[in-house]
Write a protein that holds these residues in place. Sequence first.
Motif, PDB file in Angstrom:
ATOM      1  N   GLY A 136      49.388 -42.783  57.333  1.00  0.00           N
ATOM      2  CA  GLY A 136      49.941 -41.769  58.218  1.00  0.00           C
ATOM      3  C   GLY A 136      49.052 -41.555  59.425  1.00  0.00           C
ATOM      4  N   TYR A 137      47.738 -41.507  59.202  1.00  0.00           N
ATOM      5  CA  TYR A 137      46.816 -41.357  60.324  1.00  0.00           C
ATOM      6  C   TYR A 137      46.804 -42.606  61.202  1.00  0.00           C
ATOM      7  N   TYR A 138      46.924 -43.782  60.579  1.00  0.00           N
ATOM      8  CA  TYR A 138      47.042 -45.003  61.381  1.00  0.00           C
ATOM      9  C   TYR A 138      48.302 -44.930  62.247  1.00  0.00           C
ATOM     10  N   GLY A 139      49.373 -44.453  61.641  1.00  0.00           N
ATOM     11  CA  GLY A 139      50.613 -44.284  62.387  1.00  0.00           C
ATOM     12  C   GLY A 139      50.483 -43.255  63.493  1.00  0.00           C
ATOM     13  N   LEU A 140      49.526 -42.310  63.354  1.00  0.00           N
ATOM     14  CA  LEU A 140      49.286 -41.357  64.434  1.00  0.00           C
ATOM     15  C   LEU A 140      48.819 -42.084  65.689  1.00  0.00           C
ATOM     16  N   GLY A 141      47.914 -43.061  65.505  1.00  0.00           N
ATOM     17  CA  GLY A 141      47.498 -43.870  66.643  1.00  0.00           C
ATOM     18  C   GLY A 141      48.664 -44.634  67.229  1.00  0.00           C
ATOM     19  N   GLN A 142      49.503 -45.176  66.358  1.00  0.00           N
ATOM     20  CA  GLN A 142      50.689 -45.907  66.798  1.00  0.00           C
ATOM     21  C   GLN A 142      51.629 -44.994  67.580  1.00  0.00           C
ATOM     22  N   SER A 143      51.900 -43.826  67.046  1.00  0.00           N
ATOM     23  CA  SER A 143      52.862 -42.928  67.679  1.00  0.00           C
ATOM     24  C   SER A 143      52.298 -42.310  68.952  1.00  0.00           C
ATOM     25  N   LEU A 144      51.021 -41.928  68.940  1.00  0.00           N
ATOM     26  CA  LEU A 144      50.420 -41.395  70.154  1.00  0.00           C
ATOM     27  C   LEU A 144      50.392 -42.453  71.254  1.00  0.00           C
TER      28      LEU A 144
END
Length: 405
Positions: A136-144
């Motif tokens: 989820g935190y990795y996806g935060l980088g992706q989404s940001l």
Amino acid sequence: MRNSKLWTGDFVLILVIALLSYISVQGLNNGTPMYVGILGGSNAYAGALILEFSMAAAISRIAVGRSIDVRSRRAFMILGAVLLLVGTAGVLPFPFLESQVVFRAIQGVGFGVLTTAASTATADVAPASRLGEALGYYGLGQSLGFAIGPSLAIVLTSFAWHETLFAGMGIVALCLIVLGFACRYESHPERLDPTSAYARGVFGAGRGERGGSGAGEASRSLLWRLFEKGALPGAVPMLVSCLGYAVIVSFVSKYGVQQGLAAPGVFFVCAAVTMTAVRLGGGRLIDRIRPLPLLVAPIACGVGCLAILATSVSEPLFYCAGGLFGLSMGLAFPLFNTVAVKCAPPERRGAASALYGLANDMGIGLGSVMWGAVIDSAGYGFAFWGAAAMLIAAYAVAAFAFPRK
């Protein structure tokens, strides 16, 4: 188990790599239609360039997905960053519409290699009980990256020297090379949580061969040696949803500029704020709630965003749509990613990440071509409503594909 150590220096470094990767690439993807328009090209041509990028990324994932399972993630992250730099900075001496065909392909290969390795590295270092949270935190980088990159592209393409876009993204790629060299967890597994897959030796550089040899592996088709079919329950709905998200990722910046909005980049600022908020708790929700009921929220937010874009051009509602976009993508992407990874065996997570990334790339690429043509022929409204229908279709596909447990 909730006290298992997640926030190591290596984990934070990988998150920064993910963030910069997606800032660079989504800035290029969203800036391409504006740059192509400046050079006299059409939306359909811009969409074709984004599809070319996606196909190049997909081919690179096919080429390196299995190799990443048995070799150094760090080496592949550095290789991908170098290719990304070449494909971005190469535009500066060749600022022509035709040269985009070559450099978009190089960018795609670099992006595919870099993000497949970075996603696998995230699963390497995460404690076993907090894998969904870590992704989820990795996806935060992706989404940001989806949010910040397009905003940055709007600013950079507004300069009189429009190639500032590529100079700025080239600097980001250079930073990625430096960070890749700094990522050294493979040499120091003792720094990781003892329950993490890499620390336990379940998979990792020089250890994954046992999962890649033997009669069982030899009997597999070439396709499933390169990709992990166990990841299909997450990858297929991801592909369908990206067909919908593509119209926002690729064209909403140009739409805002053409509508004469004073600050269209604020759309992505709003998206970044809501993405960050949902990421802070979304990973824990993914670990605790069944994926299909949880998917209702991001799909509803995505449909609401597209409905607003299709029916209103007022600035307050435009920015509200950005917030809904952030909520939608901020939860949907790590949810699909977690389903894909958890359905795959640990020693095949590199191949699972490759299949998940392929779904992302092809969904955005095909959707960009499709919606570019629709915008040229029928206008933005038809494209936005069509994209909303694709998000609803993604939920229907997930209802069939997601695991029941």
